[in-house]
Write a protein that holds these residues in place. Structure first.
Motif, PDB file in Angstrom:
ATOM      1  N   ILE A 172       0.860  -1.182   0.000  1.00  0.00           N
ATOM      2  CA  ILE A 172       0.000   0.000   0.000  1.00  0.00           C
ATOM      3  C   ILE A 172       0.896   1.232   0.000  1.00  0.00           C
ATOM      4  CG2 ILE A 172      -1.752   1.282   1.281  1.00  0.00           C
ATOM      5  CD1 ILE A 172      -2.585  -1.395   2.545  1.00  0.00           C
ATOM      6  N   THR A 173       0.531   2.231  -0.794  1.00  0.00           N
ATOM      7  CA  THR A 173       1.290   3.481  -0.859  1.00  0.00           C
ATOM      8  C   THR A 173       0.779   4.469   0.177  1.00  0.00           C
ATOM      9  OG1 THR A 173       1.505   3.151  -3.255  1.00  0.00           O
ATOM     10  CG2 THR A 173       2.118   5.317  -2.382  1.00  0.00           C
ATOM     11  N   ASP A 174       1.703   5.096   0.926  1.00  0.00           N
ATOM     12  CA  ASP A 174       1.329   6.127   1.896  1.00  0.00           C
ATOM     13  C   ASP A 174       1.045   7.451   1.185  1.00  0.00           C
ATOM     14  OD1 ASP A 174       1.693   4.373   3.952  1.00  0.00           O
ATOM     15  OD2 ASP A 174       3.658   5.141   4.550  1.00  0.00           O
ATOM     16  N   THR A 175       0.482   8.385   1.924  1.00  0.00           N
ATOM     17  CA  THR A 175       0.313   9.738   1.402  1.00  0.00           C
ATOM     18  C   THR A 175       1.674  10.439   1.395  1.00  0.00           C
ATOM     19  OG1 THR A 175      -0.191  10.564   3.608  1.00  0.00           O
ATOM     20  CG2 THR A 175      -2.055   9.917   2.217  1.00  0.00           C
ATOM     21  N   THR A 198       3.424   0.296   3.006  1.00  0.00           N
ATOM     22  CA  THR A 198       3.349  -0.845   3.929  1.00  0.00           C
ATOM     23  C   THR A 198       3.200  -2.122   3.116  1.00  0.00           C
ATOM     24  OG1 THR A 198       2.276   0.518   5.604  1.00  0.00           O
ATOM     25  CG2 THR A 198       2.129  -1.871   5.859  1.00  0.00           C
ATOM     26  N   VAL A 199       4.095  -3.077   3.345  1.00  0.00           N
ATOM     27  CA  VAL A 199       3.970  -4.408   2.733  1.00  0.00           C
ATOM     28  C   VAL A 199       3.101  -5.243   3.662  1.00  0.00           C
ATOM     29  CG1 VAL A 199       5.180  -6.463   1.939  1.00  0.00           C
ATOM     30  CG2 VAL A 199       6.217  -4.213   1.632  1.00  0.00           C
ATOM     31  N   THR A 200       1.904  -5.565   3.217  1.00  0.00           N
ATOM     32  CA  THR A 200       0.969  -6.317   4.054  1.00  0.00           C
ATOM     33  C   THR A 200       1.039  -7.823   3.823  1.00  0.00           C
ATOM     34  OG1 THR A 200      -0.796  -6.059   2.400  1.00  0.00           O
ATOM     35  CG2 THR A 200      -0.618  -4.357   4.111  1.00  0.00           C
ATOM     36  N   GLY A 244       5.806  -4.984   6.599  1.00  0.00           N
ATOM     37  CA  GLY A 244       5.724  -3.843   7.499  1.00  0.00           C
ATOM     38  C   GLY A 244       5.838  -2.518   6.765  1.00  0.00           C
ATOM     39  N   SER A 245       5.869  -1.455   7.564  1.00  0.00           N
ATOM     40  CA  SER A 245       5.889  -0.095   7.013  1.00  0.00           C
ATOM     41  C   SER A 245       7.315   0.369   6.747  1.00  0.00           C
ATOM     42  CB  SER A 245       5.205   0.870   7.988  1.00  0.00           C
ATOM     43  OG  SER A 245       3.850   0.513   8.171  1.00  0.00           O
ATOM     44  N   PHE A 246       7.447   1.297   5.818  1.00  0.00           N
ATOM     45  CA  PHE A 246       8.752   1.885   5.504  1.00  0.00           C
ATOM     46  C   PHE A 246       8.544   3.329   5.050  1.00  0.00           C
ATOM     47  CE2 PHE A 246       7.119  -0.156   1.703  1.00  0.00           C
ATOM     48  CZ  PHE A 246       7.317   0.775   0.699  1.00  0.00           C
ATOM     49  N   THR A 247       9.579   4.127   5.172  1.00  0.00           N
ATOM     50  CA  THR A 247       9.546   5.538   4.785  1.00  0.00           C
ATOM     51  C   THR A 247      10.564   5.779   3.680  1.00  0.00           C
ATOM     52  OG1 THR A 247       8.912   6.192   7.027  1.00  0.00           O
ATOM     53  CG2 THR A 247       9.834   7.907   5.611  1.00  0.00           C
ATOM     54  N   ALA A 259       4.225   2.914  -4.256  1.00  0.00           N
ATOM     55  CA  ALA A 259       5.078   1.988  -3.512  1.00  0.00           C
ATOM     56  C   ALA A 259       5.191   0.693  -4.309  1.00  0.00           C
ATOM     57  CB  ALA A 259       4.490   1.724  -2.135  1.00  0.00           C
ATOM     58  N   TYR A 260       6.289  -0.022  -4.120  1.00  0.00           N
ATOM     59  CA  TYR A 260       6.474  -1.306  -4.795  1.00  0.00           C
ATOM     60  C   TYR A 260       7.051  -2.319  -3.813  1.00  0.00           C
ATOM     61  CZ  TYR A 260      11.536  -0.754  -4.908  1.00  0.00           C
ATOM     62  OH  TYR A 260      12.853  -0.621  -4.537  1.00  0.00           O
ATOM     63  N   ALA A 261       6.858  -3.589  -4.119  1.00  0.00           N
ATOM     64  CA  ALA A 261       7.473  -4.685  -3.369  1.00  0.00           C
ATOM     65  C   ALA A 261       7.831  -5.781  -4.362  1.00  0.00           C
ATOM     66  CB  ALA A 261       6.526  -5.215  -2.291  1.00  0.00           C
ATOM     67  N   THR A 262       9.053  -6.301  -4.253  1.00  0.00           N
ATOM     68  CA  THR A 262       9.550  -7.302  -5.207  1.00  0.00           C
ATOM     69  C   THR A 262       9.997  -8.553  -4.469  1.00  0.00           C
ATOM     70  OG1 THR A 262      10.329  -5.565  -6.717  1.00  0.00           O
ATOM     71  CG2 THR A 262      11.256  -7.765  -7.004  1.00  0.00           C
TER      72      THR A 262
END
Length: 599
Positions: free
Chosen positions: A263-266, A280-282, A316-319, A335-338
């Motif tokens: 999920i992409t944060d604001t 956040t990678v859920t 989890g969350s990241f900045t 946001a991306y996750a690989t």
């Protein structure tokens, strides 16, 4: 007499039958299987005929070997040694890559002892690399070919009255003409997949005319990437019985993953050139090695090929910190996750970098911003003694309020503006395109410095002449901090935006489309690839180039061809490292970008 004829006919039949047997084809189809009997992709297969001492390599996605037995009845002796009528003891494999730029590699298989001669001729039969003599041992050997001029060539190997040739297509740019011996590559057994599957070794041959017979002893070894790691299968030893599908087993079990969920944060903490985001990678898809970050662009749906961050691993969350931004631009972020299954993207968020009325350290001291008649606000940049607009012009009216027409065609007389790629969504970031009549507003043009042509520019600003563009590039080229690679003409990287440019495939770090865009734009000029509206002489006028080029009008007419209605322009291209100027002007009915200079 009848008995003699019958014996003769029977003998001929037997001979034909034997010949038919020897001329048969055998097809071996290979597939991989892990310890759980699940399919695995075979990235490479080594096929060895132990009886006859030859070897072939197969690579994904062609793991089928067709063996064409063309040896005839006279090859009935031991190991096929008694007269190989059609089997060549000398064979050049097709060079790889082909076509190639400058250099390519070629494999030569030698079955007999003796000196081998290699030479290269061009398409006209002219020798470009003279005879080179080598004395390789039996086996397969690799050579590197370098050619400097584009064209079609033939490389030929000669030995003991035999010859083998392959055709090569070179696109130029090699450093001289030569053949270099790289070494023996006879066997890949026990070597890593990376060593055997490199571009220089890959032959992609799935058909062989090497000698064989039913009953030969064969060995098969497979290589596969399982769970991100390379594995070699146990050696399979079989007797060749004919065409068959061979399952190569591995002792490892592959894991199956799903795509991650993110999920992409604001976006927060927006400044003139930076912002903060994250996500956040859920769900890591079952793969704890998942990597994460954000990617952004001036176009919707950014991907990791665009500018991106790397912000740790796991769920989890990241900045994330976004840097190298340009004020006034609308930025798209995801946001991306690989993981091992692939890359997943979060929802897209957008934001606009505000224009700072006080400017920054690169702004013109007495004019940090300017506003056109339509109310568009632009940043400025001081480069040397000149004060330039930092963004492309996007007004639809002249400074006195006179409107221009939105063009739907090309014209040498009517003043037109166009949306880049004919899409209104491109205006905020890329500005508008204008034909030359719109740019100069009826004036005849100017080669002076300054030009004195206000044209489409706001009050207090003017359209730069070709001489003013030259003043800009001369200054940038004279400053070591703006020059890439120590060559004074390599100033594209310092002048183009950190965003928007398609990545070049050429790998030159000084190109506008280099692979480190966050370090672009040292001058602050911030050129964006708006593309243009031009005649390609095939389909008529088309919009093209957003993402890989941009052109700027000058106020200067090309007086060398007064009857052609040409004006000079300047431009950047993703595959160029310079800010190029064409020696001949451009048709005045084309649509291109405009930057104005302060009076």
């Amino acid at each position: 007499m009848k008995k003699t004829i019958l014996i003769l006919i029977a003998g001929i039949s037997i001979l034909c039958g034997l010949t038919s047997i020897q001329a048969q084809n055998v097809t071996l189809t290979f597939t991989g299987q892990d310890a759980a009997d699940q399919y695995v992709q075979l990235d490479m297969v080594i096929v060895t005929n132990v009886t006859r001492g030859w070897q072939e390599l197969l690579f994904w996605d062609d793991t089928v070997l067709v063996m064409e037995n063309q040896v005839g009845i006279h090859e009935m002796g031991a190991n096929g040694a008694n007269g190989a009528n059609n089997y060549s003891p000398l064979r050049l494999g097709q060079n790889n890559p082909n076509p190639f730029v400058g250099t390519t590699d070629v494999n030569l298989t030698v079955a007999d002892a003796g000196t081998v001669t290699l030479d290269i001729v061009d398409g006209n039969g002219k020798t470009v690399v003279g005879a080179n003599d080598y004395s390789p041992l039996q086996g397969t050997h690799q050579f590197r070919v370098t050619l400097s001029t584009a064209g079609t060539y033939v490389i030929t190997a000669r030995q003991n009255g035999q010859s083998s040739s392959v055709k090569m297509v070179c696109n130029g740019e090699g450093n001289g003409n030569r053949i270099e011996y790289l070494g023996s590559v006879e066997t890949c057994h026990g070597a890593s997949l990376q060593m055997c599957h490199g571009e220089s070794l890959r032959q992609m041959e799935s058909t062989t005319n090497r000698p064989f017979q039913i009953g030969d002893q064969m060995e098969y070894v497979g290589y596969s990437i399982i769970n991100g790691e390379e594995f070699e299968s146990p050696v399979m030893t079989q007797t060749l019985e004919g065409s068959q599908t061979i399952i190569i087993p591995f002792n490892e079990t592959q894991l199956h993953y799903n795509l991650p969920v993110v999920i992409t944060d604001t976006v927060s903490d927006i400044t003139d050139f930076t912002a903060t985001c994250g996500g956040t990678v859920t769900d890591d898809g079952g793969d704890s090695t998942v990597t994460r970050g954000v990617c952004w662009s001036t176009s919707p749906n950014p991907i990791i090929d665009n500018i991106h961050t790397l912000d740790g691993h796991g769920m989890g969350s990241f900045t994330s910190s976004l840097t190298g931004l340009q004020s006034g631009l609308t930025i798209y972020v995801r946001a991306y996750a690989t993981n091992h299954e692939g890359t997943a993207y979060g929802n897209e968020v957008t934001f606009t970098i505000p224009i700072n009325p006080n400017g920054d350290s690169k702004s013109c001291p007495n004019a940090p911003t300017l506003t056109d008649v339509d109310g568009n606000i632009y940043n400025t940049v001081q480069i040397g003694e000149q004060c330039w607009m930092r963004e492309n012009l996007r007004t639809t009216r002249y400074a006195d309020g006179t409107p221009l027409e939105h063009g739907n065609d090309a014209s040498f007389e009517t003043a037109y503006w166009y949306y880049p790629m004919d899409d209104a969504a491109n205006k905020p970031n890329y500005g508008l395109l204008y034909n030359w009549p719109a740019v100069v507003r009826g004036e005849t043009g100017s080669a002076a410095n300054p030009s004195g042509v206000q044209g489409i520019c706001p009050d207090g600003w003017h359209v730069p002449s070709d001489a003013e563009w030259t003043q800009l590039t001369d200054y940038v080229s004279s400053q070591s901090e703006y020059v890439c690679g120590g060559n004074y003409i390599n100033i594209a990287k310092a002048m183009v935006s950190t965003m928007g440019w398609d990545l070049s495939s050429l790998g030159n770090p000084c190109l506008a489309g280099n692979d480190s865009p966050a370090t672009n734009n040292a001058t602050g000029f911030g050129a964006l690839p708006a593309g243009d509206y031009y005649d390609n002489n095939i389909d008529g006028f088309i919009f093209l180039g957003r993402g890989f080029n941009t052109f700027y009008w000058t106020a200067t007419v090309d007086e060398n061809y007064p009857y052609l209605n040409l004006a000079f322009n300047r431009g950047f291209h993703t595959n160029y490292d310079s800010f190029f100027a064409l020696s001949m002007g451009t048709d005045m009915n084309w649509g291109e970008s405009v930057r104005c200079v302060h009076n």
